[in-house]
Write a protein that holds these residues in place. Structure first.
Motif, PDB file in Angstrom:
ATOM      1  N   VAL A 161       0.871  -1.167   0.000  1.00  0.00           N
ATOM      2  CA  VAL A 161       0.000   0.000   0.000  1.00  0.00           C
ATOM      3  C   VAL A 161       0.911   1.219   0.000  1.00  0.00           C
ATOM      4  CG1 VAL A 161      -1.852   1.253   1.166  1.00  0.00           C
ATOM      5  CG2 VAL A 161      -1.734  -1.248   1.342  1.00  0.00           C
ATOM      6  N   CYS A 162       0.675   2.110  -0.948  1.00  0.00           N
ATOM      7  CA  CYS A 162       1.503   3.303  -1.037  1.00  0.00           C
ATOM      8  C   CYS A 162       0.630   4.493  -1.382  1.00  0.00           C
ATOM      9  CB  CYS A 162       2.630   3.130  -2.047  1.00  0.00           C
ATOM     10  SG  CYS A 162       2.090   2.672  -3.701  1.00  0.00           S
ATOM     11  N   ALA A 163       1.188   5.668  -1.276  1.00  0.00           N
ATOM     12  CA  ALA A 163       0.426   6.881  -1.538  1.00  0.00           C
ATOM     13  C   ALA A 163       1.334   7.933  -2.132  1.00  0.00           C
ATOM     14  CB  ALA A 163      -0.213   7.390  -0.248  1.00  0.00           C
ATOM     15  N   ALA A 164       0.722   8.831  -2.949  1.00  0.00           N
ATOM     16  CA  ALA A 164       1.463   9.927  -3.563  1.00  0.00           C
ATOM     17  C   ALA A 164       0.581  11.156  -3.615  1.00  0.00           C
ATOM     18  CB  ALA A 164       1.923   9.556  -4.965  1.00  0.00           C
ATOM     19  N   ARG A 165       1.219  12.333  -3.542  1.00  0.00           N
ATOM     20  CA  ARG A 165       0.469  13.578  -3.681  1.00  0.00           C
ATOM     21  C   ARG A 165       0.094  13.796  -5.141  1.00  0.00           C
ATOM     22  NH1 ARG A 165       2.005  18.715  -0.009  1.00  0.00           N
ATOM     23  NH2 ARG A 165       0.214  19.413  -1.239  1.00  0.00           N
ATOM     24  N   ILE A 166      -1.115  14.337  -5.344  1.00  0.00           N
ATOM     25  CA  ILE A 166      -1.600  14.572  -6.702  1.00  0.00           C
ATOM     26  C   ILE A 166      -2.166  15.983  -6.840  1.00  0.00           C
ATOM     27  CG2 ILE A 166      -2.045  12.128  -7.180  1.00  0.00           C
ATOM     28  CD1 ILE A 166      -5.007  12.669  -6.575  1.00  0.00           C
ATOM     29  N   ASP A 167      -1.765  16.924  -5.967  1.00  0.00           N
ATOM     30  CA  ASP A 167      -2.283  18.298  -6.020  1.00  0.00           C
ATOM     31  C   ASP A 167      -2.097  18.916  -7.409  1.00  0.00           C
ATOM     32  OD1 ASP A 167      -1.037  17.579  -3.357  1.00  0.00           O
ATOM     33  OD2 ASP A 167      -2.256  19.289  -2.730  1.00  0.00           O
ATOM     34  N   GLN A 168      -0.883  18.796  -7.938  1.00  0.00           N
ATOM     35  CA  GLN A 168      -0.547  19.396  -9.228  1.00  0.00           C
ATOM     36  C   GLN A 168      -0.314  18.320 -10.294  1.00  0.00           C
ATOM     37  OE1 GLN A 168      -0.666  22.698  -9.377  1.00  0.00           O
ATOM     38  NE2 GLN A 168      -1.084  22.734  -7.160  1.00  0.00           N
ATOM     39  N   GLY A 169      -0.928  17.190 -10.090  1.00  0.00           N
ATOM     40  CA  GLY A 169      -0.647  16.029 -10.918  1.00  0.00           C
ATOM     41  C   GLY A 169       0.117  14.998 -10.112  1.00  0.00           C
ATOM     42  N   PHE A 170       0.173  13.787 -10.607  1.00  0.00           N
ATOM     43  CA  PHE A 170       0.832  12.708  -9.874  1.00  0.00           C
ATOM     44  C   PHE A 170       2.308  13.033  -9.692  1.00  0.00           C
ATOM     45  CE2 PHE A 170       3.251   8.762  -9.802  1.00  0.00           C
ATOM     46  CZ  PHE A 170       2.610   8.056  -8.788  1.00  0.00           C
ATOM     47  N   ASP A 171       2.749  13.071  -8.434  1.00  0.00           N
ATOM     48  CA  ASP A 171       4.134  13.400  -8.110  1.00  0.00           C
ATOM     49  C   ASP A 171       4.820  12.158  -7.563  1.00  0.00           C
ATOM     50  OD1 ASP A 171       6.547  14.383  -7.337  1.00  0.00           O
ATOM     51  OD2 ASP A 171       5.773  15.957  -6.018  1.00  0.00           O
ATOM     52  N   GLY A 172       5.564  11.467  -8.427  1.00  0.00           N
ATOM     53  CA  GLY A 172       6.203  10.223  -8.034  1.00  0.00           C
ATOM     54  C   GLY A 172       7.224  10.389  -6.932  1.00  0.00           C
ATOM     55  N   LYS A 173       7.785  11.601  -6.802  1.00  0.00           N
ATOM     56  CA  LYS A 173       8.800  11.808  -5.764  1.00  0.00           C
ATOM     57  C   LYS A 173       8.200  11.827  -4.365  1.00  0.00           C
ATOM     58  CE  LYS A 173      12.190  14.086  -8.706  1.00  0.00           C
ATOM     59  NZ  LYS A 173      12.991  15.310  -8.965  1.00  0.00           N
ATOM     60  N   THR A 174       6.878  11.957  -4.258  1.00  0.00           N
ATOM     61  CA  THR A 174       6.235  11.953  -2.937  1.00  0.00           C
ATOM     62  C   THR A 174       5.739  10.574  -2.545  1.00  0.00           C
ATOM     63  OG1 THR A 174       4.010  12.453  -3.789  1.00  0.00           O
ATOM     64  CG2 THR A 174       5.468  14.324  -3.360  1.00  0.00           C
ATOM     65  N   LEU A 175       5.958   9.582  -3.398  1.00  0.00           N
ATOM     66  CA  LEU A 175       5.469   8.240  -3.102  1.00  0.00           C
ATOM     67  C   LEU A 175       6.047   7.730  -1.776  1.00  0.00           C
ATOM     68  CD1 LEU A 175       5.546   6.481  -6.582  1.00  0.00           C
ATOM     69  CD2 LEU A 175       3.602   6.462  -5.007  1.00  0.00           C
ATOM     70  N   ILE A 176       5.150   7.244  -0.938  1.00  0.00           N
ATOM     71  CA  ILE A 176       5.583   6.643   0.326  1.00  0.00           C
ATOM     72  C   ILE A 176       4.907   5.294   0.492  1.00  0.00           C
ATOM     73  CG2 ILE A 176       6.073   8.826   1.477  1.00  0.00           C
ATOM     74  CD1 ILE A 176       3.335   8.615   2.828  1.00  0.00           C
ATOM     75  N   ASP A 177       5.582   4.387   1.140  1.00  0.00           N
ATOM     76  CA  ASP A 177       5.043   3.054   1.397  1.00  0.00           C
ATOM     77  C   ASP A 177       4.445   3.027   2.796  1.00  0.00           C
ATOM     78  OD1 ASP A 177       4.631   0.290   1.911  1.00  0.00           O
ATOM     79  OD2 ASP A 177       6.199  -0.211   0.454  1.00  0.00           O
ATOM     80  N   VAL A 178       3.157   2.724   2.877  1.00  0.00           N
ATOM     81  CA  VAL A 178       2.477   2.678   4.185  1.00  0.00           C
ATOM     82  C   VAL A 178       2.012   1.259   4.497  1.00  0.00           C
ATOM     83  CG1 VAL A 178       1.794   5.100   4.115  1.00  0.00           C
ATOM     84  CG2 VAL A 178       0.290   3.373   3.101  1.00  0.00           C
ATOM     85  N   THR A 179       2.618   0.283   3.837  1.00  0.00           N
ATOM     86  CA  THR A 179       2.207  -1.106   4.056  1.00  0.00           C
ATOM     87  C   THR A 179       2.359  -1.511   5.519  1.00  0.00           C
ATOM     88  OG1 THR A 179       3.051  -1.562   1.830  1.00  0.00           O
ATOM     89  CG2 THR A 179       2.458  -3.457   3.168  1.00  0.00           C
ATOM     90  N   SER A 180       3.383  -0.983   6.176  1.00  0.00           N
ATOM     91  CA  SER A 180       3.624  -1.374   7.570  1.00  0.00           C
ATOM     92  C   SER A 180       2.503  -0.913   8.494  1.00  0.00           C
ATOM     93  CB  SER A 180       4.957  -0.804   8.044  1.00  0.00           C
ATOM     94  OG  SER A 180       4.925   0.615   8.002  1.00  0.00           O
ATOM     95  N   LEU A 181       1.669  -0.011   7.988  1.00  0.00           N
ATOM     96  CA  LEU A 181       0.565   0.500   8.812  1.00  0.00           C
ATOM     97  C   LEU A 181      -0.695  -0.341   8.677  1.00  0.00           C
ATOM     98  CD1 LEU A 181       0.991   4.339   8.141  1.00  0.00           C
ATOM     99  CD2 LEU A 181       1.971   2.949   9.997  1.00  0.00           C
ATOM    100  N   VAL A 182      -0.621  -1.378   7.877  1.00  0.00           N
ATOM    101  CA  VAL A 182      -1.774  -2.258   7.689  1.00  0.00           C
ATOM    102  C   VAL A 182      -1.735  -3.348   8.756  1.00  0.00           C
ATOM    103  CG1 VAL A 182      -2.954  -3.841   6.124  1.00  0.00           C
ATOM    104  CG2 VAL A 182      -1.827  -1.794   5.213  1.00  0.00           C
ATOM    105  N   LYS A 183      -2.798  -3.429   9.554  1.00  0.00           N
ATOM    106  CA  LYS A 183      -2.930  -4.450  10.586  1.00  0.00           C
ATOM    107  C   LYS A 183      -4.275  -5.147  10.411  1.00  0.00           C
ATOM    108  CE  LYS A 183       0.875  -2.837  12.499  1.00  0.00           C
ATOM    109  NZ  LYS A 183       2.160  -3.548  12.302  1.00  0.00           N
ATOM    110  N   ASN A 184      -4.205  -6.484  10.288  1.00  0.00           N
ATOM    111  CA  ASN A 184      -5.433  -7.277  10.145  1.00  0.00           C
ATOM    112  C   ASN A 184      -6.301  -6.782   8.992  1.00  0.00           C
ATOM    113  OD1 ASN A 184      -4.769  -8.866  12.448  1.00  0.00           O
ATOM    114  ND2 ASN A 184      -5.553  -7.216  13.769  1.00  0.00           N
ATOM    115  N   GLY A 185      -5.641  -6.416   7.914  1.00  0.00           N
ATOM    116  CA  GLY A 185      -6.374  -5.994   6.727  1.00  0.00           C
ATOM    117  C   GLY A 185      -6.845  -4.566   6.754  1.00  0.00           C
TER     118      GLY A 185
END
Length: 893
Positions: A161-185
């Motif tokens: 699971v990851c996320a990126a800012r899209i205020d001015q369009g998709f910004d790949g440099k802001t991509l962050i991985d939030v997989t570790s924040l997933v607990k029990n689905g």
């Protein structure tokens, strides 16, 4: 004399044709009848097509193969075997239907939602997103029928699971991985300020179009093809391997992601993507530990194009290399180790050859392990005047420029640069053009591919099913119902001769065009057919070369100097279609070529980035030229690159220079309305003659030395090809000049009669006629033979020709009961010198139609989906249309 020509004049050429022979479980006599029918067409091999057979690799299959191999041994024929029970290759005769899930196809996909922050403790039920949801509106048409028996899997897996800012369009440099924040689905995340897009990336086996087919990205899955098909044939026929059995044929293997047969299947399209553990390991190795966080750039257009391009390049490079290793190289190596060869083709349609889905991502890599290059032309892909006109075809959105300017050259280019293929290119041809396709169209098609260097053919098809078989006609024999069967045989003999002429040597191609695959994967690009069109219309021959020739120089025998040499093919210039990015090896090689004096021409602009290296490499391209498409041919001429110059300019004149025992030139006119008449200046010098491959005879040529070159006087009529050979030859027949010949009057009215093909030679309904009009006007549903009879009185024998203005389609002329030969396309000119006698002579003309009218007016067949999908066709005329003249040099004034 040229040794090829000498052998052909003695009917000793090699076989280059192996048509599909469709089996349905027929009785032994039918199989033997069909093997005889194929052999009687002058064909020396077959490719056994297993798709409609009810018991592939079962007792009935082996029984039928025993019969076919027995016939082949008796007739000195070779047998190729289609390597699966269902189309496309990869079904592995059902081996994956119940196989462990880990051997089945797997796909990467995502589900995404947008959220605006800052927000504390946002929650998302990831478990509901990390699974594939099929389209409930998907239909059950022919093109989606792979969905009907899809196997269902329960191993959908969250990847990240990851996320990126899209205020001015998709910004790949802001991509962050939030997989570790997933607990029990459940994801719990403090969303930072701004507009964000959350991506749930997951793996599934429930996407794609064929769940029970091989995953070519998984070596253990790919091995099932060998275990299920190749090894059983070896077990039964080991003694025939490398003798009667020539090898195996793969038909359109696919990656199988996305919608079935979609043209919009390139990387970046909204579709699931092919996957395997091997892909995951390679992605981690090349992109680092955070590779799962950048996966959205496989779909999203980023405001940082360099980052997006790099991720897409890495993924596509990994996928196409795995296809190369697990499919092409694996099957090719197995065949080599057992004394046979491996051939076939992928789906190239409408530029899919560099894309995913129904194809394999990279034309050159996907076929690299084969022993011939391979392409196909079916379903109305190449058509007269089809370069621009939207012509009916199975595949929607037909790209006429691709089919006419690139398809054939893709095939012959791969054969030229890949040492394993020895210059051999195979084309599957004729199939699914429907019954309207007769020998006239077939002549146009084979000349189209011959002049592009294609020298092996798989005609589609001989079907042993009772006539009329609605499956992808035309069928060349149809249990004796096809009137053009003998005319097809004449075409096959011509095709074998022409193919033999352009085998065992090499085409002289002064220009190379860089294959656009990597450019398409990564950014803005130009399709290769754009410069290919310009070169083709100016008679400048070329090859398409992949960037792999620079990355694997030993494999391709690449030499960089004042010219580019690949597998001993020498290119005097390299053309690079517009590309935003090129690879590191390409940038380095282009710089070296330019510095050594080899012209490197970029179309419209130079690249702005190096996809897998330092952009500083682009400084080495400073001396390379930039030209527009409109100026490309002129710039090449300024640098004395072209070897052939036609006067006057004639964009639809096609030309090829082939070097074998001696130099030969083939010129083909693809303008069906106008003849080319003028001069062609070529680089070769010395004595020259013309070889007529249809009549298999030699004639004098009008060749004049000029400034170290040779100027050829040339006339090429529509549907025709002309061959010049630079060599010594004796006893040449003079060129035919009828300008002073006069008409000889016929003895009276012509008498016309008809016969169905199955009744031939028993004709009925004779009637006198006053003019040659289409029989279709009075008998709209007639298909068969149309006979025209008359007499002519001659005061003495001499040179004489029968000239038929036009006819549809195959024409055979008989003089005093003896055949003067078969012609299948205009101009219909028959030389009657040796058959005419002093006094009264009988003239008989027999015209064979297609089966189009008979089938068009028959009750509709619900299994004939081509007729169901297609509109009512324009029906061609039948019989002779126009004047019939007998001209002679001995006619009294």
């Amino acid at each position: 004399m040229n040794q090829k020509i000498k052998a052909l004049l003695n009917e000793q050429g090699e076989n280059h044709i192996f048509p599909f022979f469709w089996l349905h479980g027929e009785d032994e006599p039918v199989l033997r009848e069909y093997m005889a029918a194929i052999h009687d067409c002058g064909i020396g091999a077959v490719c056994v097509e297993s798709r409609p057979h009810p018991d592939y690799c079962g007792p009935k299959w082996w029984q039928d193969m025993d019969v076919i191999l027995d016939e082949a041994r008796q007739r000195g024929m070779k047998v190729w075997i289609l390597d699966d029970s269902h189309f496309p290759t990869g079904f592995a005769n059902g081996a994956l239907k119940e196989a462990p899930p880990e051997l089945c196809r797997q796909f990467l996909y995502y589900s995404a939602l947008e959220v605006v922050g800052p927000l504390k403790s946002v929650q998302l039920d990831v478990s509901r997103h990390a699974k594939f949801m099929p389209n409930p509106f998907a239909g059950n048409s022919f093109f989606s029928r792979g969905q009907q028996d899809k196997r269902q899997f329960d191993d959908d897996t969250l990847l990240s699971v990851c996320a990126a800012r899209i205020d001015q369009g998709f910004d790949g440099k802001t991509l962050i991985d939030v997989t570790s924040l997933v607990k029990n689905g459940q994801l719990t995340w403090d969303v930072p300020a701004g507009k964000w897009k959350i991506y749930v990336n997951f793996l599934t086996r429930n996407a794609g179009s064929r769940s029970h087919y091989i995953n070519w990205l998984n070596p253990k899955s790919a091995q099932k093809q060998i275990e299920a098909v190749y090894e059983p044939h070896l077990e039964h026929y080991a003694e025939d391997f490398g003798k009667t059995i020539a090898g195996f044929f793969s038909d359109e293997p696919e990656l199988g992601n996305g919608a079935m047969y979609s043209n919009d299947c390139g990387i970046g399209a909204e579709q699931d993507l092919p996957w395997s553990d091997e892909v995951a390991a390679a992605m981690a190795d090349r992109l680092g530990d955070s590779w799962t966080s950048v996966l959205p750039m496989l779909w999203e257009e980023s405001i940082d194009p360099d980052q997006k391009a790099h991720v897409r390049y890495v993924y596509m490079d990994i996928v196409t290399r795995l296809v190369e290793q697990n499919l092409s190289e694996r099957l090719g190596s197995w065949c080599e180790s057992h004394g046979v060869e491996y051939i076939g083709h992928l789906i190239e349609d409408n530029n899919t050859h560099a894309r995913l889905g129904p194809s394999l991502g990279h034309f050159f890599r996907a076929l690299s392990g084969q022993h011939m290059s391979g392409i196909d032309d079916i379903g109305g892909q190449v058509m007269p005047f089809g370069e621009k006109t939207p012509t009916w075809a199975i595949i929607s959105g037909r790209d006429g420029e691709f089919y006419h300017y690139l398809l054939g050259k893709l095939g012959s280019s791969l054969a030229a640069v890949n040492p394993k293929m020895k210059g051999r290119t195979m084309c599957e041809i004729f199939g699914a053009y429907r019954w309207a396709e007769g020998v006239r169209m077939m002549k146009y098609l084979v000349d189209h591919f011959l002049v592009r260097g294609v020298n092996n053919y798989v005609p589609h098809a001989f079907s042993a099913k009772p006539y009329p078989d609605p499956d992808c006609p035309p069928h060349f024999y149809a249990h004796g119902h096809n009137p053009q069967y003998r005319h097809f045989g004449a075409l096959m003999r011509y095709l074998n001769r022409m193919s033999d002429l352009i085998s065992d040597g090499r085409r002289s191609t002064p220009v190379a065009i860089l294959y656009h695959a990597e450019a398409e994967w990564t950014g803005d690009y130009m399709l290769d057919q754009k410069p290919a069109k310009v070169l083709t219309e100016n008679q400048i021959d070329f090859d398409i070369v992949p960037s792999d020739i620079f990355a694997q120089m030993d494999r391709y025998k690449t030499v960089l100097s004042s010219s580019l040499s690949v597998n001993s093919n020498t290119y005097k210039a390299l053309v690079v279609p517009a590309a935003q990015y090129i690879t590191r090896h390409t940038a380095e090689a282009l710089a070296e070529l330019s510095q050594a004096g080899c012209p490197v021409l970029f179309i419209d602009a130079k690249p702005s980035g190096v996809i897998d290296g330092d952009d500083a490499l682009l400084t080495g391209l400073a001396d390379c030229q930039i030209v527009s498409l409109d100026d490309l041919a002129g710039e090449l001429a300024n640098q004395s690159i072209p070897e052939i110059t036609a006067t006057p300019a004639f964009p639809m004149l096609r030309a090829m220079h082939y070097q074998g025992d001696s130099d030969l030139y083939i010129f083909t006119n693809e303008n069906m309305a106008e003849s080319f008449s003028g001069t062609v200046c070529v680089d070769s010098t010395g004595p020259a003659y013309r070889y007529d491959a249809w009549q298999n005879e030699l004639r004098q040529a009008a060749a004049t030395p000029k400034n170290g070159k040779t100027e050829l006087q040339l006339e090429v009529q529509p549907y025709q090809s002309v061959v010049f050979v630079f060599d010594e030859a004796k006893d040449l027949l003079p060129a035919i000049d009828r300008s002073a010949w006069r008409d000889v009057g016929f003895g009276g009215r012509w008498v016309r009669s008809l016969a169905k093909s199955i009744d031939y030679p028993e004709f009925s309904d004779p009637e006198p006629i006053d003019s040659f009009d289409s029989v279709g006007l009075s008998k709209p549903d007639f298909s068969g033979f149309i006979r025209y009879e008359n007499t002519v009185d001659l005061p003495k024998a001499g040179k004489a020709s029968l000239l038929i203005e036009d006819a549809f389609e195959g024409v055979e002329v008989f003089v005093n009961g003896q055949s003067a030969g078969i012609q299948i396309a205009p101009p219909f000119a028959f030389e009657l010198d040796s058959l005419l006698k002093e006094g009264r002579n009988t003239i008989r003309i027999e015209v064979a139609t297609t089966l189009e009218r008979e089938r068009h007016f028959a009750p509709p067949d619900p299994q004939d989906f081509f007729s169901i999908l297609g509109k009512a066709p324009v029906l061609a005329p039948t019989g002779i249309v126009g004047k019939v003249r007998l001209v002679s040099d001995n006619t009294p004034e």
